[in-house]
Design an enzyme around this catalytic site. Sequence first.
Site, PDB file in Angstrom:
ATOM      1  N   LYS A 228      -0.782   0.029   0.005  1.00  0.00           N
ATOM      2  CA  LYS A 228      -2.170  -0.515  -0.671  1.00  0.00           C
ATOM      3  C   LYS A 228      -3.067   0.526   0.130  1.00  0.00           C
ATOM      4  CE  LYS A 228      -5.207  -4.412  -1.828  1.00  0.00           C
ATOM      5  NZ  LYS A 228      -5.324  -5.542  -1.838  1.00  0.00           N
TER       6      LYS A 228
ATOM      7  N   SER B 279      -6.709  -2.575   5.083  1.00  0.00           N
ATOM      8  CA  SER B 279      -7.931  -3.709   5.139  1.00  0.00           C
ATOM      9  C   SER B 279      -8.910  -3.368   6.445  1.00  0.00           C
ATOM     10  CB  SER B 279      -7.236  -5.117   5.929  1.00  0.00           C
ATOM     11  OG  SER B 279      -6.616  -5.734   4.481  1.00  0.00           O
TER      12      SER B 279
ATOM     13  N   ASN C 175     -16.043  -9.994   3.055  1.00  0.00           N
ATOM     14  CA  ASN C 175     -15.278 -10.695   3.819  1.00  0.00           C
ATOM     15  C   ASN C 175     -14.807  -9.891   5.082  1.00  0.00           C
ATOM     16  OD1 ASN C 175     -12.102 -10.324   4.233  1.00  0.00           O
ATOM     17  ND2 ASN C 175     -12.519  -9.462   2.119  1.00  0.00           N
TER      18      ASN C 175
ATOM     19  N   PHE D 257      -7.149 -10.969   8.745  1.00  0.00           N
ATOM     20  CA  PHE D 257      -5.638 -11.438   8.626  1.00  0.00           C
ATOM     21  C   PHE D 257      -5.376 -12.886   9.164  1.00  0.00           C
ATOM     22  CE2 PHE D 257      -3.947  -6.814   8.250  1.00  0.00           C
ATOM     23  CZ  PHE D 257      -4.476  -6.718   7.086  1.00  0.00           C
TER      24      PHE D 257
ATOM     25  N   ASN E 261      -8.163  -1.581  -1.992  1.00  0.00           N
ATOM     26  CA  ASN E 261      -8.593  -2.518  -1.183  1.00  0.00           C
ATOM     27  C   ASN E 261     -10.191  -2.739  -1.168  1.00  0.00           C
ATOM     28  OD1 ASN E 261      -8.704  -4.691   1.131  1.00  0.00           O
ATOM     29  ND2 ASN E 261      -6.682  -3.805   1.618  1.00  0.00           N
TER      30      ASN E 261
ATOM     31  N   ASN F 181     -10.559  -4.975   8.179  1.00  0.00           N
ATOM     32  CA  ASN F 181     -10.916  -6.045   9.420  1.00  0.00           C
ATOM     33  C   ASN F 181      -9.964  -5.925  10.523  1.00  0.00           C
ATOM     34  OD1 ASN F 181     -13.203  -6.941   7.816  1.00  0.00           O
ATOM     35  ND2 ASN F 181     -11.848  -7.871   6.376  1.00  0.00           N
ATOM     36  N   THR F 182      -9.338  -5.051  10.555  1.00  0.00           N
ATOM     37  CA  THR F 182      -8.122  -5.082  11.609  1.00  0.00           C
ATOM     38  C   THR F 182      -8.423  -3.747  12.545  1.00  0.00           C
ATOM     39  OG1 THR F 182      -6.442  -6.813  10.634  1.00  0.00           O
ATOM     40  CG2 THR F 182      -5.613  -5.076  12.361  1.00  0.00           C
TER      41      THR F 182
HETATM   42  C1  LIG Z   1     -11.533 -13.027   0.923  1.00  0.00           C
HETATM   43  C2  LIG Z   1     -10.880 -11.718   0.559  1.00  0.00           C
HETATM   44  C3  LIG Z   1      -9.614 -11.947   1.528  1.00  0.00           C
HETATM   45  C4  LIG Z   1      -8.563 -10.761   1.170  1.00  0.00           C
HETATM   46  N1  LIG Z   1      -7.546 -10.619   2.004  1.00  0.00           N
HETATM   47  C5  LIG Z   1      -6.853  -9.496   1.859  1.00  0.00           C
HETATM   48  C6  LIG Z   1      -5.584  -9.419   2.148  1.00  0.00           C
HETATM   49  O1  LIG Z   1      -5.136 -10.079   3.366  1.00  0.00           O
HETATM   50  N2  LIG Z   1      -4.729  -8.324   2.323  1.00  0.00           N
HETATM   51  C7  LIG Z   1      -4.933  -7.335   1.416  1.00  0.00           C
HETATM   52  O2  LIG Z   1      -4.294  -6.500   0.980  1.00  0.00           O
HETATM   53  N3  LIG Z   1      -6.317  -7.291   0.557  1.00  0.00           N
HETATM   54  C8  LIG Z   1      -7.086  -8.291   0.641  1.00  0.00           C
HETATM   55  N4  LIG Z   1      -8.164  -8.540   0.043  1.00  0.00           N
HETATM   56  C9  LIG Z   1      -8.317  -7.426  -0.847  1.00  0.00           C
HETATM   57  C10 LIG Z   1      -8.152  -7.751  -2.352  1.00  0.00           C
HETATM   58  O3  LIG Z   1      -6.826  -8.100  -2.372  1.00  0.00           O
HETATM   59  C11 LIG Z   1      -8.388  -6.739  -3.400  1.00  0.00           C
HETATM   60  O4  LIG Z   1      -7.680  -5.427  -2.863  1.00  0.00           O
HETATM   61  C12 LIG Z   1     -10.226  -6.416  -3.391  1.00  0.00           C
HETATM   62  O5  LIG Z   1     -10.810  -7.581  -3.058  1.00  0.00           O
HETATM   63  C13 LIG Z   1     -10.380  -5.677  -4.393  1.00  0.00           C
HETATM   64  O6  LIG Z   1     -10.460  -6.469  -5.458  1.00  0.00           O
HETATM   65  P1  LIG Z   1     -11.675  -7.271  -6.377  1.00  0.00           P
HETATM   66  O7  LIG Z   1     -12.959  -6.633  -6.478  1.00  0.00           O
HETATM   67  O8  LIG Z   1     -10.870  -7.968  -7.653  1.00  0.00           O
HETATM   68  O9  LIG Z   1     -11.657  -8.404  -5.266  1.00  0.00           O
HETATM   69  C14 LIG Z   1      -9.054  -9.673   0.189  1.00  0.00           C
HETATM   70  C15 LIG Z   1     -10.318  -9.850  -0.499  1.00  0.00           C
HETATM   71  C16 LIG Z   1     -11.093 -10.817  -0.246  1.00  0.00           C
HETATM   72  C17 LIG Z   1     -12.235 -10.795  -1.138  1.00  0.00           C
END
Ligand SMILES: Cc1cc2nc3c(=O)[nH]c(=O)nc-3n(C[C@H](O)[C@H](O)[C@H](O)COP(=O)(O)O)c2cc1C
Length: 343
Positions: free
Chosen positions: A220, A178, A113, A117, A249, A180-181
């Site tokens: 985080k 994150s 992704n 934000f 993350n 992407n910022t």
């Molecule tokens: C579509 C998407 C959007 C995400 N948006 C955020 C976010 O806004 N803030 C954040 O701290 N992590 C965000 N994450 C990261 C998740 O919270 C998590 O840390 C990461 O995906 C690893 O866990 P997973 O493998 O179970 O998905 C996002 C992940 C995905 C897939």
Amino acid sequence: MIDWYRWLRPWLFRLDPETVHHLTLNALDWAAKLGPLNPVRQTFPSAEVKVMGLSFPNCAGLAAGLDKNGDHIKGLASLGFGFIEVGTVTPRPQPGNPPPRLFRIPQAQALINRMGFNNQGIDHLVANLRQLDQRDFILGVNLGKNKDTAQEKAAEDYLLGLEKVYNLADYVTINISSPNTPGLRDLQHGEALDNLLAQLLQRRQQLTKHWGKRLPIAVKIAPDLTEAELAQQAAIFLHHGIDAVIATNTTLDHSSVESLPHGQEPGGLSGQPLSQKSTEIIHQLYSLLGEKIPIIGCGGIFSTKDATAKFEAGAKLVQLYTGLIYRGPGLVGEVIKACATLK
Ligand SMILES: Cc1cc2nc3c(=O)[nH]c(=O)nc-3n(C[C@H](O)[C@H](O)[C@H](O)COP(=O)(O)O)c2cc1C
């Protein structure tokens, strides 16, 4: 519980991922009006875990990013989560990156992704939180900075977020990981991290006096850190005495998926390819922090076994995101079972 998700998933995966995201969350809200959708709470009534001075009804949390605006809290809570983390929310609304910005890689049980934000801003989230009545789960708010906030003013965005949700959340997460910022991950290191935490903890002191409540602050982190970087971070966390670390993350390392369709899309990779990497970070972090700062494990949890690996590495709680997309809500019960068994 009937595994209806296994039947539904092939149909959902034919649609665009963001469309499915909105469809399923809206459907969940409707279904939750009929009552709890997952009886796991009743099956494991004594799964309580104490972390950050808070009593979590169970160890399974929803990771940030799925409900950025807090629009679906009740529906998501009905799946049995012990805690829900909403956000990332920024002070002002922002559209995020242009679509397409979310990609499935089913061969690897992964997602990439680059949402950036996308959110409706802190005031929208606050209005949603004000409408929540009595809750039986812990609520975290994940705070970020606006893309167009200058890097040297980043702290102001986090401070504003902290103030706005102080009396509504059970804990906040400072998201500096994150991918992407632009520039966000630079806040994870050295002086930048030290300054940011010093300002946040000072403001928390003032707010504690004002509200008569001390709000725990978690940070985080990314999985893409060298051992030396992690050691430096841990020293700063210990120095400031933050309340928890969420590890991790998404990763920028796409090497395991680069030959697969969408594997080279820019953005953060989550799901199975991240599982081992995030567990290693938890393990290293635990050897640096010991029992002084609790770790919340996140990254590629798809089964009881994956959750157990995170607990064995040192995590006290875990969070789910991509596993839910691939395995469905039944995963929540499996994870609760994993930690109830370990207790
Ligand atoms: C579509 C998407 C959007 C995400 N948006 C955020 C976010 O806004 N803030 C954040 O701290 N992590 C965000 N994450 C990261 C998740 O919270 C998590 O840390 C990461 O995906 C690893 O866990 P997973 O493998 O179970 O998905 C996002 C992940 C995905 C897939």
